[in-house]
Scaffold this active site. Structure first.
Site, PDB file in Angstrom:
ATOM      1  N   LYS A 128       2.758   3.691   1.645  1.00  0.00           N
ATOM      2  CA  LYS A 128       2.101   3.934   0.361  1.00  0.00           C
ATOM      3  C   LYS A 128       3.129   4.118  -0.739  1.00  0.00           C
ATOM      4  CE  LYS A 128      -1.960   6.457   2.104  1.00  0.00           C
ATOM      5  NZ  LYS A 128      -2.999   5.561   1.597  1.00  0.00           N
ATOM      6  N   ASP A 140      -1.896   1.155   7.096  1.00  0.00           N
ATOM      7  CA  ASP A 140      -2.473   2.212   6.261  1.00  0.00           C
ATOM      8  C   ASP A 140      -3.991   2.331   6.471  1.00  0.00           C
ATOM      9  OD1 ASP A 140      -2.504   4.274   4.477  1.00  0.00           O
ATOM     10  OD2 ASP A 140      -2.275   3.030   2.680  1.00  0.00           O
ATOM     11  N   ARG A 174      -9.749   4.446  10.601  1.00  0.00           N
ATOM     12  CA  ARG A 174     -10.744   3.752  11.428  1.00  0.00           C
ATOM     13  C   ARG A 174     -10.229   3.517  12.854  1.00  0.00           C
ATOM     14  NH1 ARG A 174     -10.702  -1.082   7.095  1.00  0.00           N
ATOM     15  NH2 ARG A 174     -10.104   0.711   5.823  1.00  0.00           N
TER      16      ARG A 174
HETATM   17  N1  BES Z   1      -6.354   8.121   3.692  1.00  0.00           N
HETATM   18  C1  BES Z   1      -6.491   6.869   3.035  1.00  0.00           C
HETATM   19  C2  BES Z   1      -7.669   6.818   2.074  1.00  0.00           C
HETATM   20  C3  BES Z   1      -7.568   7.637   0.819  1.00  0.00           C
HETATM   21  C4  BES Z   1      -7.097   7.058  -0.354  1.00  0.00           C
HETATM   22  C5  BES Z   1      -7.995   8.940   0.780  1.00  0.00           C
HETATM   23  C6  BES Z   1      -7.060   7.787  -1.505  1.00  0.00           C
HETATM   24  C7  BES Z   1      -7.947   9.682  -0.381  1.00  0.00           C
HETATM   25  C8  BES Z   1      -7.479   9.106  -1.533  1.00  0.00           C
HETATM   26  C9  BES Z   1      -6.696   5.768   4.068  1.00  0.00           C
HETATM   27  O1  BES Z   1      -6.062   5.948   5.279  1.00  0.00           O
HETATM   28  C10 BES Z   1      -6.133   4.525   3.468  1.00  0.00           C
HETATM   29  O2  BES Z   1      -4.958   4.475   3.264  1.00  0.00           O
HETATM   30  N2  BES Z   1      -6.992   3.553   3.195  1.00  0.00           N
HETATM   31  C11 BES Z   1      -6.565   2.325   2.601  1.00  0.00           C
HETATM   32  C12 BES Z   1      -7.261   1.195   3.311  1.00  0.00           C
HETATM   33  C13 BES Z   1      -6.712  -0.153   2.979  1.00  0.00           C
HETATM   34  C14 BES Z   1      -5.322  -0.315   3.542  1.00  0.00           C
HETATM   35  C15 BES Z   1      -7.634  -1.199   3.549  1.00  0.00           C
HETATM   36  C16 BES Z   1      -6.936   2.363   1.128  1.00  0.00           C
HETATM   37  O3  BES Z   1      -7.980   2.910   0.783  1.00  0.00           O
HETATM   38  O4  BES Z   1      -6.140   1.884   0.320  1.00  0.00           O
HETATM   39 ZN    ZN Z   2      -5.686   7.886   5.826  1.00  0.00          ZN
HETATM   40 MN    MN Z   3      -4.082   5.265   5.260  1.00  0.00          MN
END
Ligand code: BES
Ligand code: ZN
Ligand code: MN
Length: 489
Positions: free
Chosen positions: A271, A341, A345
Site C-alpha cells: 500500500k 492486498d 477474503r
Molecule cells: N483492509 C483493506 C480494505 C480497507 C481499505 C479498509 C481502506 C479500510 C480502509 C483490504 O484488505 C484491502 O486492501 N482491499 C483492497 C482490495 C483491492 C486490492 C481489490 C482495496 O480496497 O483497495
Molecule cells: Zn485488509
Molecule cells: Mn488489504
C-alpha cells in the site's frame, strides 16, 4: 463507571451534572419533571433566544440551579419530537456525558421522563459509550472517567433495573471491542488477540479454542496460511463458543466470522504510505465478534453461537505469498492471487468453510474488506451483502432497533465473470469497478447454500474526527446489531 437506577425526586440528586434531555419543539420547550420556576424560565429563555433549540447534540449548562441539589443542570437536545426515539436518546446521553467530562464532572444523573425499558437501555448505552476514550496512550492524560451515573426515573416500574443492566452489558462489550481495535499494531498481533479473546472467554464462561499454524496446515487451510507467510508473527484461528444452558431450544446454529488482520501493509502488492497507519483497524471485524460474544455470554440467547476469527499480519517478508501464486483453500477450491492486498477474503474463505463444517446453519461475517465500500457508502453506512434476503432483512431489523446504519448492497451473479481466473477456479480480485461487490461475491462462493450475510465495515470501523457522542478512534460498529440478532432470533 458505576451505573444505577435512581427512583428519587430530581431535586434530591446531589451530582455534579443533572442531565435533562429536551426535544426540538419550536419556541416552547416541553419541560418534564418538577423544576423551580426560575429554572423553567431559564430553559424557556434558551428556546426563545434561539441559543438552544433542542437540536440533537446541542447542550447548555446552568450552574447552581435553584431547588436542585445538583451543582449543574445540563440540558441536551434530542432533536424533533417525532424523531426523538431510542437512538437519538442514546446519542444525546453520550453527548451529555462527554460535555460533563469537559468540566471534570465525577458524578452525573440523567432524568428520563418517559422511562420505558428500551429508553432506559438506550440511555445506559449512550452513557457508557460516551465515557469511552481512545487516546489512552498519552503520558499525561488529565481527563478522568466519570465515577458514577444514575438513570433517574419517577417510579421504579418492573424491569427497569434489568434494562439498565442490559444496556451496561452491551455498551461495555462494545467498548471492549473498541479497546481491541484501538490497540496499535506493535502491541497487538494475532497471538495477543487470541490471548485477549481467551481471557474474555474464561471470565465470561465461553469455550475458547485457538487453532495454531500446524493444526491449520493439517486441516488444509492453504488460503489463510498463504496470507500469513509474509510475517514473522504466526497466524491463529480463534474459536469462541456459546451454548445455551438447557441444551439447545433452537435447531439453528449461528456462526460469526470476523476478519482479524492485525496490520495490513498490503503485502508484496504494498500500500502507499499515506494512511497506512489506519490499517491497524483491519482486525475490526474480528473485534466486533469478540465484543458481541462477550455480550451474548451474559445475556444468554436461546441459540448456539460460535465465532471464528482468522487472524494474521499481512506483511511483505521474504517468504511472503506473491501475485501469481495459486493456492488451495480448505474447501478444495483453488485461488489465483492477483493482488496480495486482497487478503481479507483469503483468510475469511477458509474460516467460512470451517464454520460450515462445524455445523453452523447461518453465517454472518464482519470485515474491513474494501476501500470501495467507503467510496459507495462513506463513513456512515456499513454495507450488507447476502445470499438470503429473509436472513438479510432479519439483520437489518436488528440494526434498526439498535440505531446502527446498515445498507443493503447488490450481489448479482452478473459480477461473477469479473472474478474469472486464467489458471485457477477463481481470482482474488475483480478489477476496479464494484470492488466491494466482487469481494462479497468471492466470499459467497465459499458460503455456497448456507444462509450468509457479509458486513463490510471498512468505512464504519472508526471515527477519525470523533463525534459529539463518541471519542476519536474505534466505533465498535455492529456489536449491538449482532448481539440483538442472536437475542431476537
Ligand atoms: N483492509 C483493506 C480494505 C480497507 C481499505 C479498509 C481502506 C479500510 C480502509 C483490504 O484488505 C484491502 O486492501 N482491499 C483492497 C482490495 C483491492 C486490492 C481489490 C482495496 O480496497 O483497495
Ligand atoms: Zn485488509
Ligand atoms: Mn488489504
Amino acid at each position: 463507571m458505576q451505573l444505577k437506577l435512581a427512583v428519587n425526586p430530581m431535586g434530591d440528586l446531589a451530582v455534579d451534572a443533572l442531565i435533562l434531555p429536551l426535544a426540538e419543539t419550536g419556541e416552547k420547550p416541553s419541560i418534564p419533571g418538577a423544576l423551580d420556576a426560575s429554572v423553567i424560565s431559564w430553559v424557556e429563555e434558551l428556546y426563545t433566544s434561539g441559543e438552544f433549540k433542542g437540536k440533537l447534540f446541542e447542550t447548555a449548562i446552568l450552574h447552581r440551579p435553584a431547588g436542585l441539589k445538583a451543582r449543574r443542570l445540563l440540558v441536551v437536545g434530542t432533536g424533533k419530537p417525532d424523531k426523538s426515539a431510542d437512538s437519538e436518546l442514546r446519542q444525546a446521553s453520550g453527548t451529555a456525558i462527554r460535555a460533563a467530562k469537559k468540566f471534570s464532572a465525577r458524578s452525573a444523573a440523567i432524568y428520563l421522563a418517559d422511562a420505558t425499558a428500551s429508553a432506559v437501555t438506550a440511555a445506559a448505552e449512550g452513557l457508557v459509550l460516551g465515557d469511552w476514550e481512545g487516546d489512552v496512550y498519552r503520558s499525561k492524560n488529565e481527563r478522568k472517567p466519570i465515577d458514577s451515573v444514575s438513570i433517574a426515573v419517577d417510579s421504579g416500574a418492573d424491569g427497569l433495573e434489568a434494562a439498565v443492566e442490559r444496556g451496561r452489558i452491551i455498551a461495555e462489550s462494545q467498548n471492549f471491542s473498541r479497546d481491541l481495535v484501538n490497540l496499535p499494531p506493535n502491541l497487538l498481533n494475532p497471538t495477543i488477540l487470541a490471548e485477549r479473546a481467551r481471557a474474555m472467554a474464561t471470565e465470561m464462561g465461553l469455550e475458547c479454542e485457538v487453532l495454531d499454524e500446524p493444526r491449520m496446515q493439517q486441516l488444509g487451510m492453504g488460503s489463510l496460511l498463504a496470507v500469513a507467510r509474509g510475517s514473522v508473527e504466526p497466524p491463529v484461528l480463534i474459536v469462541l463458543r456459546y451454548k445455551p444452558a438447557d441444551g439447545s431450544a433452537s435447531k439453528d446454529h449461528l456462526g460469526l466470522v470476523g476478519k482479524g488482520v492485525t496490520f495490513d501493509t498490503g503485502g508484496i502488492s504494498i500500500k502507499p504510505a499515506e494512511n497506512m497507519d489506519k490499517m491497524k483497524y483491519d482486525m475490526g471485524g474480528g473485534a466486533t465478534l469478540i465484543g458481541a460474544m462477550r455480550a451474548i455470554a451474559q445475556l444468554k440467547p436461546n441459540l448456539p453461537v460460535t465465532a471464528f476469527i482468522p487472524s494474521v499480519e499481512n506483511m511483505p517478508g521474504g517468504r511472503a505469498y506473491r501475485p501469481g501464486d495459486i493456492i488451495t483453500s480448505l474447501s478444495g477450491k483453488t485461488v489465483e492471487v492477483l493482488n496480495t492486498d486482497a487478503e481479507g477474503r483469503l483468510i475469511l474463505n477458509d474460516a467460512i468453510t470451517y464454520a460450515k463444517r462445524a455445523g453452523c446453519t447461518h453465517l454472518v461475517d464482519a470485515a474491513t474488506l474494501t476501500g470501495a465500500i467507503v467510496v459507495a457508502l462513506g463513513h456512515i453506512y456499513t454495507g450488507v451483502f447476502t445470499n438470503n434476503e429473509a436472513f438479510g432483512d432479519k439483520l437489518l431489523s436488528a440494526a434498526k432497533r439498535q440505531g446502527e446504519k446498515l445498507w443493503p448492497m447488490p450481489l448479482d451473479d452478473d459480477f461473477r465473470e469479473l472474478l474469472k481466473s486464467n489458471f485457477a477456479d477463481i481470482a482474488n480480485i475483480g478489477g476496479r469497478w464494484g470492488g466491494s461487490i466482487t469481494a462479497a461475491l468471492f466470499l459467497k462462493e465459499f458460503a455456497e447454500d448456507t444462509p450468509w450475510i457479509h458486513l463490510d465495515i471498512a468505512g464504519t470501523v472508526s471515527h477519525d474526527d470523533g463525534k459529539p457522542y463518541a471519542s476519536k478512534g474505534a466505533s465498535g460498529t455492529c456489536v449491538r446489531t449482532l448481539t440483538d440478532l442472536a437475542l431476537n432470533w
